[in-house]
Design an enzyme around this catalytic site. Structure first.
Site, PDB file in Angstrom:
ATOM      1  CB  SER A  35     -39.429 -13.242 -49.672  1.00 44.22           C
ATOM      2  OG  SER A  35     -40.115 -13.382 -50.899  1.00 44.22           O
ATOM      3  CE  LYS A  89     -43.927 -14.410 -49.502  1.00 46.59           C
ATOM      4  NZ  LYS A  89     -42.641 -13.716 -49.250  1.00 46.59           N
TER       5      LYS A  89
END
Length: 221
Positions: A35, A89
């Protein structure tokens, strides 16, 4: 039991202090998924500064004091508001920002972010190999690399929405292969664990387990 404690009190004290250090001061975080490609690879282990934003009671999300403000572009670890899973993230929108995405382009407070194509590579995904566009994204003067997968079905449009107070919008750098705020929602500040600052070590665990020494010590931005 008492005899065991007496015989091993030095080791037990070390383990206790080590546990406090990891849960309150600094930690490391293995990267398990794609990711955050191309900046973080599966098999990277990153150093996390747990004191970058908050001082917390160890093993809890109870904030004792604030030590710094999260900034746009920071790579952070946090507990998912959806299920508590630890995620990593990038912060792209701050409290009070009005944000939307149109055809993969971020618009924050009415300003369209800039994008410059860097290279096109072949990327292995769960749906097979496909072209990946690696780009430089410039959001409010903060530049970093991202990756998009044009052939993959993904959420490329949302908003406009306003980020609530004491919350943040998180996106993965691998935009079309990331379960981020588009899926889990905004992340409250008290769920932030810390700022990821550099890669400690890295190994190709999907291949031959050889260390990727060129990645050791790399700073994140």
């Amino acid at each position: 039991m008492k005899a065991f404690v007496r015989a091993n009190k030095g080791f037990l004290m070390f383990m206790f202090l080590f546990g406090v250090f990891r849960t309150a001061v600094a930690d490391w975080n293995p990267i398990p998924s794609a990711s955050m490609r191309p900046n973080l690879l599966e098999g990277d282990v990153v150093f996390v500064n747990r004191l970058a934003y908050n001082v917390k009671v160890p093993l809890t999300d109870l904030v004792i004091a604030r030590t710094g403000e999260p900034r746009r572009g920071d790579v952070v670890t946090f507990s998912s508001p959806a299920d508590g899973t630890r995620l990593i993230k990038r912060i792209l929108a701050l409290p009070g920002d009005r944000v939307e995405m149109r055809n993969e382009r971020l618009v924050i407070n009415g300003v369209v972010s800039d994008y410059a194509l860097e290279e096109v590579v072949q990327e292995a995904t769960s749906a097979g190999r496909m072209d990946a566009l690696r780009m430089i994204e410039d959001v409010d003067g903060r530049r970093h690399r991202i990756q998009v997968l044009p052939q993959r079905v993904a959420m490329r449009d949302f908003g406009p929405v306003t980020v609530p107070q004491d919350a943040y919008l998180m996106l993965g750098d691998n935009r079309d292969d990331s379960a981020d705020s588009r899926v889990i929602g905004f992340v409250p500040r008290h769920l932030l664990i810390g700022r990821a600052e550099r890669i400690l070590v890295s190994a190709d665990y999907q291949g031959n387990w050889m260390p990727r020494t060129e990645r050791f010590g790399q700073s994140l931005r």
